[in-house]
Write a protein that holds these residues in place. Sequence first.
Motif, PDB file in Angstrom:
ATOM      1  N   ALA A 183      -1.373  -4.198  -8.301  1.00 44.73           N
ATOM      2  CA  ALA A 183      -1.582  -5.360  -9.208  1.00 44.73           C
ATOM      3  C   ALA A 183      -0.160  -5.045 -10.196  1.00 44.73           C
ATOM      4  O   ALA A 183       0.425  -6.117 -10.789  1.00 44.73           O
ATOM      5  CB  ALA A 183      -2.338  -5.493 -10.260  1.00 44.73           C
ATOM      6  N   ASP A 184       0.343  -3.843 -10.115  1.00 44.67           N
ATOM      7  CA  ASP A 184       1.517  -3.672 -10.903  1.00 44.67           C
ATOM      8  C   ASP A 184       3.050  -4.132  -9.956  1.00 44.67           C
ATOM      9  O   ASP A 184       3.933  -4.251 -10.633  1.00 44.67           O
ATOM     10  CB  ASP A 184       1.846  -2.270 -11.024  1.00 44.67           C
ATOM     11  CG  ASP A 184       0.789  -1.451 -12.151  1.00 44.67           C
ATOM     12  OD1 ASP A 184       0.188  -2.305 -13.084  1.00 44.67           O
ATOM     13  OD2 ASP A 184       0.100  -0.599 -11.624  1.00 44.67           O
ATOM     14  N   THR A 214       6.263 -10.593 -18.284  1.00 49.01           N
ATOM     15  CA  THR A 214       5.541  -9.852 -17.456  1.00 49.01           C
ATOM     16  C   THR A 214       6.576  -8.878 -16.668  1.00 49.01           C
ATOM     17  O   THR A 214       7.727  -9.178 -16.301  1.00 49.01           O
ATOM     18  CB  THR A 214       4.829 -10.509 -16.474  1.00 49.01           C
ATOM     19  OG1 THR A 214       5.448 -11.372 -15.821  1.00 49.01           O
ATOM     20  CG2 THR A 214       3.758 -11.081 -17.247  1.00 49.01           C
ATOM     21  N   SER A 215       6.197  -7.496 -16.543  1.00 48.52           N
ATOM     22  CA  SER A 215       7.241  -6.529 -15.885  1.00 48.52           C
ATOM     23  C   SER A 215       6.542  -6.180 -14.664  1.00 48.52           C
ATOM     24  O   SER A 215       5.481  -5.821 -14.478  1.00 48.52           O
ATOM     25  CB  SER A 215       7.315  -5.236 -17.005  1.00 48.52           C
ATOM     26  OG  SER A 215       7.993  -4.253 -16.439  1.00 48.52           O
ATOM     27  N   TRP A 216       7.461  -5.922 -13.469  1.00 51.77           N
ATOM     28  CA  TRP A 216       6.890  -5.824 -12.181  1.00 51.77           C
ATOM     29  C   TRP A 216       7.935  -4.478 -11.536  1.00 51.77           C
ATOM     30  O   TRP A 216       8.948  -4.318 -11.623  1.00 51.77           O
ATOM     31  CB  TRP A 216       6.902  -6.849 -11.189  1.00 51.77           C
ATOM     32  CG  TRP A 216       6.558  -8.252 -12.158  1.00 51.77           C
ATOM     33  CD1 TRP A 216       6.792  -9.065 -12.830  1.00 51.77           C
ATOM     34  CD2 TRP A 216       5.007  -8.597 -11.970  1.00 51.77           C
ATOM     35  NE1 TRP A 216       5.821  -9.979 -13.459  1.00 51.77           N
ATOM     36  CE2 TRP A 216       4.586  -9.516 -12.689  1.00 51.77           C
ATOM     37  CE3 TRP A 216       3.883  -7.763 -11.008  1.00 51.77           C
ATOM     38  CZ2 TRP A 216       3.483 -10.167 -12.777  1.00 51.77           C
ATOM     39  CZ3 TRP A 216       2.777  -8.681 -11.343  1.00 51.77           C
ATOM     40  CH2 TRP A 216       2.456  -9.528 -11.947  1.00 51.77           C
ATOM     41  N   ILE A 217       7.041  -3.994 -10.374  1.00 51.10           N
ATOM     42  CA  ILE A 217       7.692  -3.174  -9.340  1.00 51.10           C
ATOM     43  C   ILE A 217       8.151  -4.248  -8.432  1.00 51.10           C
ATOM     44  O   ILE A 217       6.958  -4.946  -7.864  1.00 51.10           O
ATOM     45  CB  ILE A 217       6.963  -1.991  -8.968  1.00 51.10           C
ATOM     46  CG1 ILE A 217       6.460  -1.143 -10.102  1.00 51.10           C
ATOM     47  CG2 ILE A 217       7.526  -1.426  -7.787  1.00 51.10           C
ATOM     48  CD1 ILE A 217       5.567  -0.029  -9.745  1.00 51.10           C
ATOM     49  N   THR A 218       9.058  -4.603  -7.898  1.00 50.34           N
ATOM     50  CA  THR A 218       9.414  -5.363  -6.883  1.00 50.34           C
ATOM     51  C   THR A 218      10.815  -4.775  -5.997  1.00 50.34           C
ATOM     52  O   THR A 218      11.218  -3.979  -6.307  1.00 50.34           O
ATOM     53  CB  THR A 218       9.325  -6.813  -7.293  1.00 50.34           C
ATOM     54  OG1 THR A 218       9.567  -7.611  -6.389  1.00 50.34           O
ATOM     55  CG2 THR A 218      10.818  -6.733  -8.222  1.00 50.34           C
ATOM     56  N   GLY A 219      10.829  -5.543  -4.833  1.00 53.28           N
ATOM     57  CA  GLY A 219      11.852  -5.197  -4.069  1.00 53.28           C
ATOM     58  C   GLY A 219      13.166  -5.206  -4.570  1.00 53.28           C
ATOM     59  O   GLY A 219      13.404  -6.152  -5.672  1.00 53.28           O
ATOM     60  N   GLU A 246       0.696  -1.185   0.099  1.00 52.99           N
ATOM     61  CA  GLU A 246      -0.058   0.018   0.026  1.00 52.99           C
ATOM     62  C   GLU A 246       0.886   1.291   0.172  1.00 52.99           C
ATOM     63  O   GLU A 246       0.684   2.071  -0.742  1.00 52.99           O
ATOM     64  CB  GLU A 246      -0.946  -0.082   1.361  1.00 52.99           C
ATOM     65  CG  GLU A 246      -2.000   0.971   1.018  1.00 52.99           C
ATOM     66  CD  GLU A 246      -2.814   1.182   2.469  1.00 52.99           C
ATOM     67  OE1 GLU A 246      -2.691   0.477   3.423  1.00 52.99           O
ATOM     68  OE2 GLU A 246      -3.562   2.102   2.394  1.00 52.99           O
ATOM     69  N   ALA A 247       2.020   1.207   0.729  1.00 50.87           N
ATOM     70  CA  ALA A 247       2.655   2.314   0.965  1.00 50.87           C
ATOM     71  C   ALA A 247       3.388   2.604  -0.496  1.00 50.87           C
ATOM     72  O   ALA A 247       3.676   3.857  -0.911  1.00 50.87           O
ATOM     73  CB  ALA A 247       3.745   2.222   2.201  1.00 50.87           C
ATOM     74  N   ASP A 283      -1.650  -7.160  -5.479  1.00 53.12           N
ATOM     75  CA  ASP A 283      -2.879  -7.082  -4.940  1.00 53.12           C
ATOM     76  C   ASP A 283      -3.783  -8.247  -4.523  1.00 53.12           C
ATOM     77  O   ASP A 283      -4.905  -8.471  -4.264  1.00 53.12           O
ATOM     78  CB  ASP A 283      -3.836  -6.400  -6.155  1.00 53.12           C
ATOM     79  CG  ASP A 283      -3.904  -7.552  -7.366  1.00 53.12           C
ATOM     80  OD1 ASP A 283      -2.717  -8.235  -7.603  1.00 53.12           O
ATOM     81  OD2 ASP A 283      -4.895  -7.302  -8.204  1.00 53.12           O
ATOM     82  N   ARG A 284      -2.759  -9.240  -4.429  1.00 52.41           N
ATOM     83  CA  ARG A 284      -3.380 -10.756  -3.937  1.00 52.41           C
ATOM     84  C   ARG A 284      -2.736 -10.957  -2.602  1.00 52.41           C
ATOM     85  O   ARG A 284      -1.511 -10.693  -2.269  1.00 52.41           O
ATOM     86  CB  ARG A 284      -2.966 -11.967  -5.083  1.00 52.41           C
ATOM     87  CG  ARG A 284      -3.533 -11.557  -6.242  1.00 52.41           C
ATOM     88  CD  ARG A 284      -4.885 -12.271  -6.767  1.00 52.41           C
ATOM     89  NE  ARG A 284      -5.530 -12.007  -8.015  1.00 52.41           N
ATOM     90  CZ  ARG A 284      -6.533 -12.520  -8.444  1.00 52.41           C
ATOM     91  NH1 ARG A 284      -7.182 -13.327  -7.866  1.00 52.41           N
ATOM     92  NH2 ARG A 284      -7.078 -12.022  -9.504  1.00 52.41           N
ATOM     93  N   GLU A 285      -3.329 -11.956  -1.889  1.00 53.47           N
ATOM     94  CA  GLU A 285      -2.980 -12.514  -0.616  1.00 53.47           C
ATOM     95  C   GLU A 285      -2.463 -13.980  -1.065  1.00 53.47           C
ATOM     96  O   GLU A 285      -3.164 -14.597  -1.813  1.00 53.47           O
ATOM     97  CB  GLU A 285      -3.751 -12.325   0.489  1.00 53.47           C
ATOM     98  CG  GLU A 285      -4.059 -11.087   0.779  1.00 53.47           C
ATOM     99  CD  GLU A 285      -2.895 -10.137   1.316  1.00 53.47           C
ATOM    100  OE1 GLU A 285      -1.928 -10.848   1.996  1.00 53.47           O
ATOM    101  OE2 GLU A 285      -2.760  -9.071   1.002  1.00 53.47           O
ATOM    102  N   VAL A 286      -1.712 -14.737  -0.240  1.00 52.27           N
ATOM    103  CA  VAL A 286      -1.539 -15.964  -0.380  1.00 52.27           C
ATOM    104  C   VAL A 286      -2.765 -16.588   0.590  1.00 52.27           C
ATOM    105  O   VAL A 286      -3.008 -16.170   1.684  1.00 52.27           O
ATOM    106  CB  VAL A 286      -0.377 -16.359   0.546  1.00 52.27           C
ATOM    107  CG1 VAL A 286      -0.366 -17.960   0.639  1.00 52.27           C
ATOM    108  CG2 VAL A 286       0.879 -15.851  -0.249  1.00 52.27           C
ATOM    109  N   ASP A 287      -3.316 -17.555  -0.373  1.00 55.06           N
ATOM    110  CA  ASP A 287      -4.629 -18.375   0.680  1.00 55.06           C
ATOM    111  C   ASP A 287      -3.910 -19.324   1.363  1.00 55.06           C
ATOM    112  O   ASP A 287      -3.487 -20.274   0.710  1.00 55.06           O
ATOM    113  CB  ASP A 287      -5.603 -18.648  -0.274  1.00 55.06           C
ATOM    114  CG  ASP A 287      -6.799 -19.551   0.039  1.00 55.06           C
ATOM    115  OD1 ASP A 287      -6.725 -20.185   1.324  1.00 55.06           O
ATOM    116  OD2 ASP A 287      -8.002 -19.340  -0.433  1.00 55.06           O
TER     117      ASP A 287
END
Length: 594
Positions: A294-295, A382-387, A273-274, A321-325
Amino acid sequence: MKSILKGVSVQYRMSELFLRTLRENPADAEVASHSLLIRAGYLRRAASGGYTWLPLGLMVLQKVTEIVREEMNKAGFQEVHFPALLPREPYEATNRWTEYGPALFRLQDRRGADYLLAPTHEEMFTLLVKDLYSSYKDLPLSLYQIQTKYRDEARPRAGLLRGREFIMKDSYSFDLDDEGLVVSYQKHRDAYQKVFERLVIDYVIVSAQSGAMGGSASEEFLAPADAGEDTYVETEGGAANVEAIQIKPAQSISITDLPAAQVHDTPDTATIEALVNFCNQNESLKRSNQWTAADTLKNVLMRLVSQDGTTSVLAIGIPGDREVDMRRLEAAVYPEIVTPFTDEDFAKYPTLVKGYIGPDALGIKSKSKIEYLVDPRVVSGTSWITGANRTGKHVFGLVMGRDFNPDGQIDVADVRIGDECVVPAGKVIRLARGIEVGHIFQLGRKYAQALDLKVLNENGEQVVVTMGSYGIGVTRAVAVIAEQHHDERGLRWPRTVTPADVHLVIAGKDEALAIAANQLADQLNAQRLSVLIDDRVGVSVGVKFNDAELIGIPTVVVIGKKYAEGLVEVRDRFTGAVDDVLLSELVAKVKQLH
RNA sequence: CGGGGCGUAGCGUAGUGGCUAGCGCGCCUGCUUUGGGAGCAGGAGAUCGGGAGUUCGAAUCUCCCCGCCCCGACCA
């Protein structure tokens, strides 16, 4: 209690029935079936997860049991009965003495020998068949029993819905080959549908994980109910337990022409979120359409404990935007157990920065050697923003297949309406809760192998038998019926399982009413219709009507003020219809309702 | 097993340091009442979950134990 009837015989009299209805809901009951079965005097709690069946409840239980038995017999299955108290050895042979874990009730006899209270009887059925049969000519065979089962549930709940002692019908099929198993499976499936139709249980058949029993093809019969513990999805193409569904993998995209990945400062963005807020507010990162969760690619760490106690770490990459179920994850890694990844665990991996974990630090070939599996939506191109594996930094435009390559896929994200599935095929159109009342599965050769159940085939060769295992929760079915058939006034039993066919209320103290009521009861009895007659004296009609509605016998007959005109009142608990009927026509009217 | 809540008569509950633990339902006796949980009068029923402690005094405060319910992880 005083009866207005003297020396007459009807099937059940309220004046004598061992019953006390409660005006108020028991404080510890939350779900409707639990609360109503207690209030209406069907059940009393005797122990955690253990219930005493009072006369009314026992009548329903017996009817449900009999329907199950009849359909099993009609399908050609034969009933046997094992002890619930069993020695350790057979369960040792299949490793379930340990594998079943703390849910198994274990005890010792006076000599110190180990015993268990059976949670299911696969071993015993297998050994029984081994004991008596040895030829392909004896197959196929299906045996069943209706037995009390014991499971030391961590959390018994909702009355009958999850007890530690419960009645289950369990069947086992034995076949020479896989084709035979499929036939036996289908026969059980058909028989189950007939059972649930007769019990008037609304159900869906969903694909399932075979879970603790091992084996392959598996379906559950779920009764849709908010009180249910299982979640299932429906698509245009079918239904499945969330644990068993397969999300359709995204299409891979060409990686040529994609901009290079860039690391940016993103201070204080340890949560998705941040991070998203920061991206949308920072001048250099802003874009025309807003960034969304989702990005982003979120990397979640879990610790897995295997059966021998060794632990490993698993990293899961899913869209932000998803959680691990957790249920899906547990099912996916079974029999390994999932435990949280703690701060102490973090300390063991200096290359991992909490809140900023990126694919670079993950994978069996990385420094951390942590296995890295990604969601089916994370595919090549697929392209992502990630750590970026540094505090306060994220990498933008990190492309799967170009900038990182995970060790594999794992499909454990939460499921939403609109998601595309492979199993069951199509878009998710509904997510709902259900109570598992039946489970059928093709067990295969696991137990036969372990216990050496073989028969000779046509060529005189020893062949391991293949098995199916099929369960119906009988006591649970009673709760499900109550759950699905009640209103604000009380229970409403389907006519196939009602404790009595007619609830006959004597509404008045005139002795003539009692005599007439008794004659009506006799006439109904003669037509094999059972009658619960409310012959209580000094109980106001209001109380009698309320009790009748709470108890939930589907047809209520009132003999009272209109008796002078030769009329009785017939009430249908389901439709609410109230009809005045001539005394002479009562039996016909009641039969018509049935 | 983790988190939260609760334990007072058969059921539902009031009572947060002070007299004999209160109320409603249910139960018993008597009279009245009888088409929607009746009225009057009288009555029985409670180791306040258990144990230890603090206190002149504990349902009430402290600690330990037991049990129940709910949410999470398992299953018919």
